[in-house]
Design a protein around this motif. Structure first.
Motif, short mmCIF file in Angstrom:
data_model
loop_
_atom_site.label_atom_id
_atom_site.label_comp_id
_atom_site.label_asym_id
_atom_site.label_seq_id
_atom_site.Cartn_x
_atom_site.Cartn_y
_atom_site.Cartn_z
N PHE A 193 0.83 -1.20 0.00
CA PHE A 193 0.00 0.00 0.00
C PHE A 193 0.86 1.25 0.00
CE2 PHE A 193 -3.52 -2.74 1.69
CZ PHE A 193 -4.38 -2.52 0.64
N LEU A 194 1.98 1.20 0.66
CA LEU A 194 2.92 2.33 0.66
C LEU A 194 3.43 2.59 -0.75
CD1 LEU A 194 4.54 4.45 2.19
CD2 LEU A 194 6.24 2.68 2.70
N ILE A 195 3.70 1.54 -1.50
CA ILE A 195 4.14 1.70 -2.89
C ILE A 195 3.05 2.40 -3.71
CG2 ILE A 195 4.73 0.45 -5.01
CD1 ILE A 195 6.05 -1.67 -3.17
N THR A 196 1.80 2.07 -3.45
CA THR A 196 0.69 2.73 -4.13
C THR A 196 0.66 4.23 -3.81
OG1 THR A 196 -0.58 0.69 -4.00
CG2 THR A 196 -1.81 2.68 -4.47
N GLY A 197 0.89 4.57 -2.56
CA GLY A 197 0.94 5.98 -2.16
C GLY A 197 2.10 6.71 -2.82
N ILE A 198 3.23 6.05 -2.90
CA ILE A 198 4.39 6.66 -3.56
C ILE A 198 4.10 6.86 -5.04
CG2 ILE A 198 6.82 6.33 -4.19
CD1 ILE A 198 7.16 4.85 -1.49
N ALA A 199 3.42 5.91 -5.65
CA ALA A 199 3.05 6.04 -7.06
C ALA A 199 2.14 7.25 -7.27
CB ALA A 199 2.38 4.77 -7.56
N ALA A 200 1.23 7.49 -6.35
CA ALA A 200 0.37 8.67 -6.45
C ALA A 200 1.20 9.95 -6.33
CB ALA A 200 -0.71 8.62 -5.37
N THR A 201 2.17 9.94 -5.44
CA THR A 201 3.07 11.09 -5.29
C THR A 201 3.86 11.32 -6.57
OG1 THR A 201 3.28 10.67 -2.92
CG2 THR A 201 4.98 12.03 -3.92
N VAL A 219 11.30 7.60 -6.14
CA VAL A 219 11.56 6.33 -6.85
C VAL A 219 12.48 5.44 -6.03
CG1 VAL A 219 12.67 5.32 -8.88
CG2 VAL A 219 11.09 7.24 -9.15
N LEU A 220 13.53 6.02 -5.45
CA LEU A 220 14.43 5.22 -4.61
C LEU A 220 13.69 4.66 -3.39
CD1 LEU A 220 17.67 7.38 -4.74
CD2 LEU A 220 17.29 5.13 -5.78
N SER A 221 12.79 5.47 -2.82
CA SER A 221 12.00 5.00 -1.70
C SER A 221 11.13 3.82 -2.11
CB SER A 221 11.12 6.15 -1.17
OG SER A 221 10.30 5.71 -0.13
N ALA A 222 10.48 3.93 -3.26
CA ALA A 222 9.64 2.83 -3.74
C ALA A 222 10.46 1.57 -3.98
CB ALA A 222 8.91 3.24 -5.02
N LEU A 223 11.67 1.75 -4.52
CA LEU A 223 12.53 0.59 -4.75
C LEU A 223 12.91 -0.08 -3.43
CD1 LEU A 223 14.83 1.93 -7.61
CD2 LEU A 223 13.10 0.12 -7.78
N LEU A 224 13.19 0.71 -2.42
CA LEU A 224 13.53 0.13 -1.12
C LEU A 224 12.32 -0.57 -0.49
CD1 LEU A 224 15.91 2.81 0.41
CD2 LEU A 224 16.45 0.43 -0.15
N VAL A 225 11.14 -0.03 -0.69
CA VAL A 225 9.94 -0.70 -0.17
C VAL A 225 9.75 -2.03 -0.91
CG1 VAL A 225 7.43 -0.56 0.08
CG2 VAL A 225 8.85 1.43 0.62
N CYS A 226 10.02 -2.04 -2.21
CA CYS A 226 9.97 -3.30 -2.96
C CYS A 226 10.99 -4.29 -2.40
CB CYS A 226 10.25 -3.06 -4.44
SG CYS A 226 8.94 -2.19 -5.31
N ALA A 227 12.17 -3.79 -2.05
CA ALA A 227 13.19 -4.66 -1.45
C ALA A 227 12.71 -5.22 -0.12
CB ALA A 227 14.49 -3.88 -1.27
N VAL A 228 12.00 -4.41 0.65
CA VAL A 228 11.45 -4.88 1.93
C VAL A 228 10.50 -6.06 1.69
CG1 VAL A 228 9.86 -4.27 3.81
CG2 VAL A 228 11.74 -2.73 3.22
N VAL A 229 9.61 -5.92 0.73
CA VAL A 229 8.66 -7.00 0.43
C VAL A 229 9.42 -8.24 -0.03
CG1 VAL A 229 6.77 -7.71 -1.09
CG2 VAL A 229 6.78 -5.41 -0.09
N MET A 230 10.40 -8.05 -0.91
CA MET A 230 11.19 -9.17 -1.40
C MET A 230 11.94 -9.86 -0.26
SD MET A 230 14.27 -9.13 -4.17
CE MET A 230 15.39 -8.48 -2.95
N LEU A 231 12.52 -9.06 0.63
CA LEU A 231 13.25 -9.63 1.77
C LEU A 231 12.33 -10.40 2.71
CD1 LEU A 231 15.76 -6.76 2.59
CD2 LEU A 231 16.34 -9.09 1.89
N LEU A 232 11.10 -9.91 2.88
CA LEU A 232 10.16 -10.64 3.72
C LEU A 232 9.94 -12.06 3.20
CD1 LEU A 232 7.43 -7.94 4.43
CD2 LEU A 232 8.76 -9.16 6.15
N PHE A 233 9.72 -12.17 1.90
CA PHE A 233 9.48 -13.49 1.32
C PHE A 233 10.75 -14.33 1.28
CE2 PHE A 233 5.70 -11.30 -0.21
CZ PHE A 233 4.74 -12.24 0.09
N THR A 234 11.86 -13.69 0.94
CA THR A 234 13.13 -14.42 0.88
C THR A 234 13.50 -14.98 2.24
OG1 THR A 234 13.87 -12.98 -0.90
CG2 THR A 234 15.56 -14.23 0.22
N SER A 235 13.32 -14.17 3.27
CA SER A 235 13.68 -14.64 4.62
C SER A 235 12.80 -15.80 5.05
CB SER A 235 13.58 -13.50 5.63
OG SER A 235 12.23 -13.10 5.80
N HIS A 236 11.56 -15.80 4.60
CA HIS A 236 10.67 -16.92 4.95
C HIS A 236 11.04 -18.19 4.17
CE1 HIS A 236 7.18 -19.32 5.88
NE2 HIS A 236 6.96 -19.44 4.58
#
Length: 153
Positions: free
Chosen positions: A23-31, A87-104
């Motif tokens: 959802f944060l990525i969606t907000g950043i996209a609106a920004t 854009v860098l913020s959105a990329l880091l949020v994407c990395a957070v999501v990726m890390l969540l799944f990778t760590s699991h």
């Protein structure tokens, strides 16, 4: 409970945890949409002023138009900074999501990396909003100087 059921329930928890950053990525996209529109307006105005400068013979008018073009350049720099940080913020949020799944999936402890990515994403987003605020201040300062509403008096 069987191991498969535990894995499914754990994965469901990971998906639930990943929803907030999405959802944060969606907000950043609106920004980014807002920033794009502001940059487009600045670009359109700069092109118009450039045509006027090139066609004008009046040196006083040219000087006034060049002053306004410098103000537009400052505004466009602020928008560029805000856009880049968003854009860098959105990329880091994407990395957070990726890390969540990778760590699991691979049972890798990434708590500090995950936290660091999220904190960095928030700091970049704060910087982007500050750059947007600076651009708005520059735009209103241009209006107060009479560059835009000088014909109203």
């Amino acid at each position: 409970m069987s191991n498969d059921i535990v894995n499914i329930l754990t994965m469901a928890k990971v998906i639930q945890t990943a929803v907030a950053p999405v959802f944060l990525i969606t907000g950043i996209a609106a920004t980014l949409g807002v920033l794009s529109n502001r940059l487009a307006r600045i670009t359109d105005r700069a092109r118009l002023l450039d045509r006027k400068v090139n066609s004008s013979q009046d040196d006083a008018l040219k000087a006034s138009l060049c002053t306004e073009m410098r103000a537009l350049l400052k505004r466009s720099r602020c928008i560029h900074i805000a856009f880049s940080m968003s854009v860098l913020s959105a990329l880091l949020v994407c990395a957070v999501v990726m890390l969540l799944f990778t760590s699991h999936l691979y049972k890798i402890p990434v708590g500090i990396t995950l936290s660091s990515c999220f904190i960095a994403a928030m700091m970049l987003l704060m910087g982007a909003f500050l750059a947007l605020l600076a651009e708005v201040f520059l735009a209103t300062r241009s209006m107060r100087r009479g560059m835009i509403f000088k014909d109203l008096e």
